[in-house]
Design a protein around this motif. Structure first.
Motif, mmCIF file in Angstrom:
data_model
loop_
_atom_site.group_PDB
_atom_site.id
_atom_site.type_symbol
_atom_site.label_atom_id
_atom_site.label_comp_id
_atom_site.label_asym_id
_atom_site.label_seq_id
_atom_site.Cartn_x
_atom_site.Cartn_y
_atom_site.Cartn_z
ATOM 1 N N THR A 20 0.828 -1.205 0.000
ATOM 2 C CA THR A 20 0.000 0.000 0.000
ATOM 3 C C THR A 20 0.861 1.253 0.000
ATOM 4 O OG1 THR A 20 -1.690 -1.220 1.214
ATOM 5 C CG2 THR A 20 -1.891 1.171 1.199
ATOM 6 N N LYS A 23 2.274 1.905 -3.461
ATOM 7 C CA LYS A 23 1.255 2.441 -4.370
ATOM 8 C C LYS A 23 0.940 3.907 -4.046
ATOM 9 C CE LYS A 23 0.228 -0.973 -7.075
ATOM 10 N NZ LYS A 23 0.421 -0.869 -8.518
ATOM 11 N N LEU A 24 0.852 4.233 -2.757
ATOM 12 C CA LEU A 24 0.596 5.619 -2.367
ATOM 13 C C LEU A 24 1.777 6.515 -2.718
ATOM 14 C CD1 LEU A 24 -1.190 5.188 1.069
ATOM 15 C CD2 LEU A 24 -2.177 6.118 -1.026
ATOM 16 N N LEU A 27 1.548 7.577 -6.181
ATOM 17 C CA LEU A 27 0.492 8.584 -6.304
ATOM 18 C C LEU A 27 0.998 9.962 -5.879
ATOM 19 C CD1 LEU A 27 -2.554 8.649 -7.060
ATOM 20 C CD2 LEU A 27 -3.031 8.463 -4.635
ATOM 21 N N ILE A 56 -9.673 4.393 1.115
ATOM 22 C CA ILE A 56 -8.591 5.363 1.260
ATOM 23 C C ILE A 56 -9.192 6.759 1.243
ATOM 24 C CG2 ILE A 56 -6.452 6.295 0.307
ATOM 25 C CD1 ILE A 56 -5.906 3.588 -0.926
ATOM 26 N N VAL A 78 -6.581 -2.564 -3.461
ATOM 27 C CA VAL A 78 -5.722 -1.375 -3.367
ATOM 28 C C VAL A 78 -5.534 -0.759 -4.743
ATOM 29 C CG1 VAL A 78 -3.384 -0.575 -2.837
ATOM 30 C CG2 VAL A 78 -4.526 -2.139 -1.288
ATOM 31 N N LYS A 79 -5.281 -1.590 -5.735
ATOM 32 C CA LYS A 79 -5.047 -1.106 -7.100
ATOM 33 C C LYS A 79 -6.251 -0.332 -7.635
ATOM 34 C CE LYS A 79 -3.744 -2.894 -11.619
ATOM 35 N NZ LYS A 79 -3.477 -4.108 -12.383
ATOM 36 N N THR A 81 -8.701 1.069 -5.876
ATOM 37 C CA THR A 81 -8.934 2.267 -5.067
ATOM 38 C C THR A 81 -7.977 3.379 -5.475
ATOM 39 O OG1 THR A 81 -9.637 0.844 -3.249
ATOM 40 C CG2 THR A 81 -9.164 3.121 -2.708
ATOM 41 N N ILE A 82 -6.706 3.041 -5.694
ATOM 42 C CA ILE A 82 -5.719 4.034 -6.131
ATOM 43 C C ILE A 82 -6.089 4.585 -7.509
ATOM 44 C CG2 ILE A 82 -3.297 4.345 -6.836
ATOM 45 C CD1 ILE A 82 -3.489 4.227 -3.849
ATOM 46 N N LYS A 83 -6.593 3.722 -8.377
ATOM 47 C CA LYS A 83 -7.004 4.163 -9.716
ATOM 48 C C LYS A 83 -8.147 5.175 -9.620
ATOM 49 C CE LYS A 83 -7.451 1.062 -13.016
ATOM 50 N NZ LYS A 83 -8.054 0.017 -13.884
ATOM 51 N N GLN A 86 -6.723 8.470 -8.472
ATOM 52 C CA GLN A 86 -6.000 9.156 -9.544
ATOM 53 C C GLN A 86 -6.963 9.933 -10.429
ATOM 54 O OE1 GLN A 86 -3.799 6.125 -11.598
ATOM 55 N NE2 GLN A 86 -1.938 6.519 -10.416
#
Length: 100
Positions: A20, A23-24, A27, A56, A78-79, A81-83, A86
């Motif tokens: 995580t 990935k953050l 970002l 998140i 996680v992937k 959620t991050i997308k 973004q």
């Protein structure tokens, strides 16, 4: 950036925290105005196919950004959620204009 990771109704995982954070970090490299991130991992036994929830919440100038996803494993949650974050950050970056 300050990151707060919480595991709700499950045991903590150092590998999941490291994944995580990486990935953050990617970002934050794209959007440098992020101040703080609150990450919540939840496990639900109700869903048949899915049941792993990643939420998140990002603190940045302006309203807070929030994204959540319900998937079958943690990495995918996680992937996704991050997308979603973004997309929200790109919209915000297009709206806000720097003043000189």
């Amino acid at each position: 950036m300050k990151v707060n990771i919480q595991f709700v109704n499950m045991s903590t995982s150092e590998t999941m925290e490291a994944y995580t954070l990486s990935k953050l970090d990617s970002l934050v490299k794209k959007f440098d105005k992020i101040i703080k991130a609150n990450v919540f991992f939840k496990k639900e036994n109700d869903s048949k196919d899915k049941g792993v929830i990643c939420e998140i919440e990002l603190s940045a100038p302006g309203p807070r950004l929030f994204a959540s996803s319900n998937e079958k494993n943690y990495e995918l949650a996680v992937k996704n959620t991050i997308k979603d974050l973004q997309i929200q950050l790109k919209k915000r970056k297009g709206i806000t204009k720097p003043y000189m």
